[in-house]
Scaffold this motif. Structure first.
Motif, mmCIF file in Angstrom:
data_model
loop_
_atom_site.group_PDB
_atom_site.id
_atom_site.type_symbol
_atom_site.label_atom_id
_atom_site.label_comp_id
_atom_site.label_asym_id
_atom_site.label_seq_id
_atom_site.Cartn_x
_atom_site.Cartn_y
_atom_site.Cartn_z
ATOM 1 N N MET A 156 -9.329 -8.211 6.236
ATOM 2 C CA MET A 156 -8.896 -6.814 6.200
ATOM 3 C C MET A 156 -7.776 -6.523 7.202
ATOM 4 S SD MET A 156 -12.342 -4.671 5.211
ATOM 5 C CE MET A 156 -13.427 -5.263 6.503
ATOM 6 N N PRO B 27 0.796 -1.237 0.000
ATOM 7 C CA PRO B 27 0.000 0.000 0.000
ATOM 8 C C PRO B 27 0.827 1.286 0.000
ATOM 9 C CG PRO B 27 -0.276 -1.246 2.053
ATOM 10 C CD PRO B 27 0.401 -2.147 1.092
ATOM 11 N N GLY B 28 1.968 1.285 0.673
ATOM 12 C CA GLY B 28 2.809 2.484 0.656
ATOM 13 C C GLY B 28 3.287 2.813 -0.751
ATOM 14 N N TYR C 121 -7.385 0.151 -0.245
ATOM 15 C CA TYR C 121 -7.574 1.221 0.739
ATOM 16 C C TYR C 121 -6.607 2.381 0.483
ATOM 17 C CZ TYR C 121 -7.697 3.805 5.099
ATOM 18 O OH TYR C 121 -7.796 4.813 6.029
ATOM 19 N N ALA C 122 -5.361 2.040 0.146
ATOM 20 C CA ALA C 122 -4.380 3.097 -0.151
ATOM 21 C C ALA C 122 -4.846 3.927 -1.354
ATOM 22 C CB ALA C 122 -3.009 2.489 -0.411
ATOM 23 N N ARG D 19 -2.100 -14.654 4.711
ATOM 24 C CA ARG D 19 -2.560 -14.489 3.331
ATOM 25 C C ARG D 19 -1.390 -14.512 2.352
ATOM 26 N NH1 ARG D 19 -8.165 -14.759 4.336
ATOM 27 N NH2 ARG D 19 -8.535 -13.621 6.260
ATOM 28 N N ARG E 197 -10.867 -13.137 0.348
ATOM 29 C CA ARG E 197 -10.410 -13.338 1.739
ATOM 30 C C ARG E 197 -11.571 -13.242 2.717
ATOM 31 N NH1 ARG E 197 -5.036 -14.835 0.582
ATOM 32 N NH2 ARG E 197 -4.343 -13.526 -1.129
ATOM 33 N N SER E 198 -12.619 -12.551 2.324
ATOM 34 C CA SER E 198 -13.761 -12.353 3.228
ATOM 35 C C SER E 198 -14.784 -13.477 3.121
ATOM 36 C CB SER E 198 -14.459 -11.032 2.884
ATOM 37 O OG SER E 198 -14.935 -11.064 1.541
ATOM 38 N N ARG F 216 -12.274 -10.945 8.346
ATOM 39 C CA ARG F 216 -12.887 -10.500 7.088
ATOM 40 C C ARG F 216 -11.834 -10.211 6.011
ATOM 41 N NH1 ARG F 216 -17.905 -6.595 9.190
ATOM 42 N NH2 ARG F 216 -18.346 -7.853 11.038
ATOM 43 N N ALA G 237 -4.951 -4.493 5.607
ATOM 44 C CA ALA G 237 -5.442 -3.141 5.309
ATOM 45 C C ALA G 237 -5.557 -2.326 6.595
ATOM 46 C CB ALA G 237 -6.787 -3.213 4.590
ATOM 47 N N MET H 234 -2.222 -8.540 -0.178
ATOM 48 C CA MET H 234 -2.284 -7.111 0.124
ATOM 49 C C MET H 234 -3.262 -6.366 -0.782
ATOM 50 S SD MET H 234 1.562 -6.092 1.397
ATOM 51 C CE MET H 234 2.519 -6.701 0.009
ATOM 52 N N TRP I 49 -16.183 -15.566 6.137
ATOM 53 C CA TRP I 49 -17.036 -14.745 6.996
ATOM 54 C C TRP I 49 -18.376 -14.451 6.322
ATOM 55 C CZ3 TRP I 49 -19.258 -9.851 6.757
ATOM 56 C CH2 TRP I 49 -19.830 -9.408 7.956
ATOM 57 N N CYS J 107 6.707 -1.281 2.669
ATOM 58 C CA CYS J 107 6.318 0.124 2.844
ATOM 59 C C CYS J 107 7.465 0.939 3.447
ATOM 60 C CB CYS J 107 5.060 0.232 3.694
ATOM 61 S SG CYS J 107 3.578 -0.411 2.862
ATOM 62 N N GLY K 287 -15.747 -19.046 9.563
ATOM 63 C CA GLY K 287 -15.741 -17.595 9.525
ATOM 64 C C GLY K 287 -14.914 -16.944 10.613
ATOM 65 N N ALA L 65 -12.821 -2.139 9.552
ATOM 66 C CA ALA L 65 -12.284 -1.822 8.234
ATOM 67 C C ALA L 65 -11.314 -0.651 8.402
ATOM 68 C CB ALA L 65 -13.402 -1.471 7.268
ATOM 69 N N GLN M 44 -17.858 -0.573 4.460
ATOM 70 C CA GLN M 44 -17.506 -0.305 5.854
ATOM 71 C C GLN M 44 -16.724 1.000 6.012
ATOM 72 O OE1 GLN M 44 -16.803 -4.820 7.460
ATOM 73 N NE2 GLN M 44 -16.200 -3.158 8.797
ATOM 74 N N CYS M 45 -16.079 1.442 4.928
ATOM 75 C CA CYS M 45 -15.351 2.714 4.986
ATOM 76 C C CYS M 45 -16.236 3.886 4.563
ATOM 77 C CB CYS M 45 -14.088 2.648 4.131
ATOM 78 S SG CYS M 45 -12.826 1.531 4.796
ATOM 79 N N ALA N 24 -6.570 -5.891 -0.584
ATOM 80 C CA ALA N 24 -7.488 -4.991 0.122
ATOM 81 C C ALA N 24 -6.735 -3.789 0.673
ATOM 82 C CB ALA N 24 -8.193 -5.746 1.251
ATOM 83 N N ALA N 25 -5.538 -4.020 1.188
ATOM 84 C CA ALA N 25 -4.732 -2.908 1.722
ATOM 85 C C ALA N 25 -4.383 -1.931 0.599
ATOM 86 C CB ALA N 25 -3.457 -3.442 2.382
ATOM 87 N N ALA O 277 0.292 4.223 -2.765
ATOM 88 C CA ALA O 277 0.064 5.636 -2.430
ATOM 89 C C ALA O 277 1.100 6.518 -3.120
ATOM 90 C CB ALA O 277 0.110 5.822 -0.912
ATOM 91 N N TYR P 84 -2.151 -1.241 7.723
ATOM 92 C CA TYR P 84 -1.672 -0.099 6.936
ATOM 93 C C TYR P 84 -2.331 1.196 7.421
ATOM 94 C CZ TYR P 84 -0.804 3.099 3.094
ATOM 95 O OH TYR P 84 -0.436 4.200 2.364
ATOM 96 N N MET Q 270 -17.044 -5.035 0.450
ATOM 97 C CA MET Q 270 -17.190 -5.002 1.898
ATOM 98 C C MET Q 270 -16.323 -3.909 2.504
ATOM 99 S SD MET Q 270 -17.225 -8.120 4.557
ATOM 100 C CE MET Q 270 -15.455 -8.254 4.630
ATOM 101 N N LEU Q 271 -15.071 -3.826 2.047
ATOM 102 C CA LEU Q 271 -14.172 -2.784 2.549
ATOM 103 C C LEU Q 271 -14.749 -1.398 2.263
ATOM 104 C CD1 LEU Q 271 -10.350 -2.696 2.491
ATOM 105 C CD2 LEU Q 271 -11.555 -0.762 1.501
#
Lengths: 308, 308
Positions: free
Chosen positions: B214, A185-186, A220-221, B291, A291-292, B212, B217, A214, A295, B262, B245, B184, A261-262, A216-217, A189, B220, A257-258
């Motif tokens: 995350m 993620p770094g 998010y970045a 993961r 990955r989710s 989930r 993420a 990574m 759940w 990172c 789950g 999240a 939730q964000c 999902a991470a 970004a 990060y 999902m990410l």
């Protein structure tokens, strides 16, 4: 609530490397299931050589078969085209949106399409020009934008230069792709910060693979960097099922999902999206899911048990 | 390069819910393998009721057995204690660092330790006071800091209030824990921003589960918020292997790879850390790993094949 726009690439990037052949009618069923879940854009197929990618041999039939769904639902469907010849095949059956791919390193272009970087760039520009002249919407992928399997870490200046060149050539959307799922993620970004200096953020999309877990991470970045257009693949389909360590694309369900939730809207209903995962599992004959998924499945079972 | 400090919680949080009993000597072997990989802090055990958590019945033997490793390597080893009685058992065998746990919701405290929130708070404060009076280092967990399985989304004000109370009571480190893996990254960033207004960032640690998908993420998001102390569990051990789950903790290997890419140092060697995953798999008799594990294993095999 801000909205993010997701293109599901499972029918093309997801399926292209799968050993199990999926029939044209099942591909169309999958795309309809994605539309039912609220997906508004799908990368449907690729007009590449059927010898190189047998799974995409029915590209013309898929695009022709989508016409009703497109007009009924407003779904955006794009087709990858490797060159002008592929573009002509796509337009002949009524494609409305195409995508071109340029890799950001010399070796990757040579291995992939037997062109050096300058040749690949000219090829993409010519294809984009021709597509725009025909009134098509266009996307341009910058592949191996963070790391190349042959050359290692990619030069960010090359990515920025290619992105600008594709924009000038008429690309409506520039898709920055972590083709082998190597970015963290770094690094995401950092590159997006530089790109945003010359490309409007609403023209930028990102395409992640989940090889190192990574995805999902990285998404998010990209969200934090202001990107609102994402590729993802339902069930995380993609990669090669026979290559250890080669995981698939970032799963659409993980991204949705990410994002929810964000505090972002996607227009996608996760429960209905699970039906598209079920369908993909039936077509490919193996368990799928991001990955989710454990759940999400567990939540689904609890709801059924509670009758809600 | 900035450094992040990782506490591996596999020997306690990871093992406590596993059905397979791990012997004391194997627990000590695992902790030594973690130290060999460069881990500088381990949550070694828990002085809870052996009836409630049979896997932790050998807490005294584990702490006593670590004395040589601690003095040899400078490894920090902590023991979770539920109350003053647990603290006394820990100090009797020479524990140097303890951790207390308070949940941020009433129902979670009732279900977990049969106390309401005020009683649980008093219990933790008294335990921290006594530990500091004995010269021990201390950590305080704020559990279910983002979401509670019984009450839903947790009130951030309660988390902030409890964190401040634990600090005043003498906690050296405040660990904000996503106990059920529901957060999240946007939610992680939001809570840490508020917490950082009253707690110095270098006293804050985060503890994520990967239920989930995350976990990386969220890590990060915490890095971006300025947190530099992280819990993680080698191999992602944790959760309950029988509950669908319920995935384990954020895997140490996932966190280390993300941090290194990172631009952070961890002091941990990923190749050596894989030996601790191998060992855990042998002890628990099932495949483990975060993961990133398929990719890490693949890289390891390629290196062996290349003789490098």
């Amino acid at each position: 609530m801000e909205h993010i726009f997701i293109t599901d690439v499972a029918p093309r990037d997801g399926l292209q490397s799968q050993a199990v052949t999926v029939s044209t009618s099942n591909k169309l069923r999958l795309i309809r299931a994605l539309a039912d879940a609220g997906v508004r854009s799908v990368e449907a197929t690729s007009f590449v050589s059927p010898k190189a990618v047998p799974q995409m041999a029915d590209a013309a039939e898929v695009i022709a078969g989508l016409r009703f769904l497109e007009s009924e639902t407003g779904l955006r469907t794009s087709a990858l085209v490797p060159n002008i010849k592929g573009l002509e095949r796509a337009t002949a059956v009524g494609a409305r949106e195409i995508a071109v791919v340029i890799s950001a390193t010399k070796t990757m272009n040579l291995k992939n399409i037997n062109m050096n970087l300058a040749e690949a760039e000219e090829n993409c520009k010519a294809t984009l020009h021709a597509a725009r002249a025909s009134g098509l919407a266009t996307r341009a992928y910058i592949a191996v934008a963070w790391e190349c399997p042959f050359e290692g870490v990619t030069d960010p200046d090359t990515v920025v230069r290619l992105a600008a060149a594709m924009r000038v050539a008429g690309a409506g959307e520039i898709v920055i792709a972590d083709t082998i799922g190597a970015a963290a993620p770094g690094q995401v970004a950092a590159l997006l910060r530089v790109l945003a200096q010359s490309i409007p953020l609403d023209m930028l999309a990102v395409h992640f693979h989940d090889t190192r877990g990574m995805g999902a991470a990285n998404a998010y970045a990209a969200l934090e960097a202001g990107v609102r257009r994402f590729d993802a693949s339902v069930g995380g389909i993609g990669g090669c099922p026979f290559a250890p360590g080669a995981a698939g694309n970032l799963a659409t369900e993980d991204l949705v999902m990410l994002a929810h939730q964000c505090g972002f809207t996607t227009g996608i209903n996760l429960d209905v999206l699970l039906l598209a995962v079920d369908m993909s599992e039936a077509f490919l004959g193996r368990p799928l899911g991001g990955r989710s998924m454990p759940w999400l499945r567990n939540r689904q079972q609890q709801r059924v048990a509670q009758g809600s």
